[in-house]
Scaffold this motif. Sequence first.
Motif, short mmCIF file in Angstrom:
data_model
loop_
_atom_site.label_atom_id
_atom_site.label_comp_id
_atom_site.label_asym_id
_atom_site.label_seq_id
_atom_site.Cartn_x
_atom_site.Cartn_y
_atom_site.Cartn_z
N ARG A 55 0.84 -1.20 0.00
CA ARG A 55 0.00 0.00 0.00
C ARG A 55 0.88 1.26 0.00
O ARG A 55 0.61 2.22 -0.74
CB ARG A 55 -0.92 -0.02 1.22
CG ARG A 55 -1.72 1.26 1.47
CD ARG A 55 -2.66 1.56 0.34
NE ARG A 55 -3.44 2.79 0.59
CZ ARG A 55 -3.82 3.61 -0.37
NH1 ARG A 55 -3.52 3.38 -1.64
NH2 ARG A 55 -4.53 4.69 -0.07
N VAL A 133 -2.55 7.78 6.10
CA VAL A 133 -2.97 6.39 6.03
C VAL A 133 -3.62 6.04 7.36
O VAL A 133 -2.94 5.78 8.35
CB VAL A 133 -1.79 5.45 5.74
CG1 VAL A 133 -2.25 3.98 5.73
CG2 VAL A 133 -1.13 5.80 4.41
N GLU A 138 -8.64 2.42 6.32
CA GLU A 138 -8.09 1.75 5.14
C GLU A 138 -7.89 0.25 5.35
O GLU A 138 -7.22 -0.41 4.55
CB GLU A 138 -6.77 2.39 4.73
CG GLU A 138 -6.91 3.83 4.26
CD GLU A 138 -5.71 4.30 3.44
OE1 GLU A 138 -4.95 3.43 2.96
OE2 GLU A 138 -5.55 5.51 3.27
N LEU A 141 -8.86 -1.90 2.45
CA LEU A 141 -8.00 -1.65 1.30
C LEU A 141 -6.65 -2.34 1.47
O LEU A 141 -6.10 -2.94 0.53
CB LEU A 141 -7.80 -0.14 1.13
CG LEU A 141 -6.96 0.34 -0.05
CD1 LEU A 141 -7.58 -0.11 -1.36
CD2 LEU A 141 -6.81 1.86 -0.02
#
Length: 569
Positions: A55, A133, A138, A141
């Motif tokens: 990521r 972040v 997240e 994700l």
Amino acid sequence: LGPYTTLFRSPRNLCIHQLFEAQVEHLGKAVALESSAGRLTYRELNERANQLAHRLRSLGVGTETLVGVHVDRSIEFVVSILGILKAGGAYVPLDTEYPPERLQFLLTDSGVPVVISDQKLPQELNLRGITLVDLAAEASLIEVCPKFNLNSINTAEHLAYVIYTSGSTGQPKGVAIPHRGVVRLVRGQNYAEFDGGQRFLMLASTSFDAATFELWGPLLNGAACVVFPKQPLDLQRLEVFIRRHQVTCLWLTAGLFNQIVSFRPSVLETVRHVLAGGDALSAAHVQKAMELLPTLRLTNGYGPTESTTFACCHAIKRGEVFPNGSVPIGRPIAHTHCYLLDDQLARVPPGVPAELYLGGDGLARGYWNRPELTAEKFIADPFSVEPGARLYKTGDLVRCLPDGNLEFLGRIDQQVKIRGFRIEPGEIESALGRHPAVCECVVVARQNPAGEKDLAAYVVVRPEPAPTVAELREFLLKKLPDYMIPSAFVKLEKLPLTPNGKVDRKALPAPDMNRLESGVEFVLPQTPTERALAKICKELLGVKQVGLHDNFFALGGHSLMAVRMVFRI
């Protein structure tokens, strides 16, 4: 005298994450991380860190990209910094307890383009240009990112982290540590046992470089890292946690070590090895610990942040006496060089006090965005034939004892250590001097009634109304961490000066004289319980009276003293 040099084999050309991945190959099912919230095996930790790293790569994180980590001490913190290293970046700890003004400085000075957080950031922060972040937002994700290892794009000379320490210029300074410094700290060393049977406690603040030893010591050697939850420290809770999780090795600041030995030595009964440091160890407490805990292995660890946590260690022998009243800091650990040099960079004979210079694989690259300060403190090594070899001027006064061990004598400058934290009084003076009612000020370390070092601020203030302690504390808490807040504020008509016009620190009065008003109404304790509590406070703080509404910390209390307070209660 020559450098003390101890050589052991070390994979000095590998990165932190590469060595961790090698452990995963052999010990995938072994426990790597454990906390009250659960545990992760080496393989599980590796996969979670890989997903985060993928990521981060997608966000542009690459070689030496600095990434802020605004996460408390936890499994998530470890996943975050390991993921950053795998992506090629370097982590910058952002202590969640820091005031917004200090966090803003760290963000601006480091220039981090990405910040990882698991909680809401202060609204006052300017995050323009920074990608946040949010681990919770997240999660879905990140969970779909690949679990396989990324190609390593770094070498051992690339940065692993930048950690900020107090600065004499009034602003914190970032110490830039490469992978090689961390590897040298925990691989190929004999000052501690780094094998798969060990269980290291992670107790230090994420912004304290002791966390480097606590974390990478176990994870780069196949051992387990046990994470103590982020909560107020209580010795009974700590003892229960250590026993429940079968901790074998831990690091303690000198102050916390003294507290445990004095009030609850049973905390360490089941521990095999304790490393203590961050300040000069108390010889009396060391001897008491060795008497009360016959199976304990105790080591005095010394080292500035600029040499990656430890530079020297001294394994204390049972029955060892300290005729000078101080515990030696010992000899350099592997791949570390120590020189005792005079003003002309000439070596001094044994027994002669001199400044300690450090060299070897543990040295920081320098100070982040401070080329002049880096050039001043990191000099060319005149004794080495290795190209680019450097020495770090520690500012510590040391001498070599007849047995070859080194003895710490004090500082050459005004820098102090308070409860393990390195503090430049000039940074506090700069912040305090910005208060509109303060004309002049000086901050010094003084010994409190318990025999420990505390900070005292001496201020020359404008005419009435004079600021109260509560006002000055509140002002400083918006700018500085709580461990940098003075315990006493003393009002002076003028600062005493030496004949050459400098502040005469020796002429400053005792902190219990001319203290500023607390800023709260004094009300006598009424009930037997209130009077008992007030009596305990007076004895611990060394003050004449404690009112019903007085603030424990405004009267000079601090976190370690609060531990004693709980014990007395």
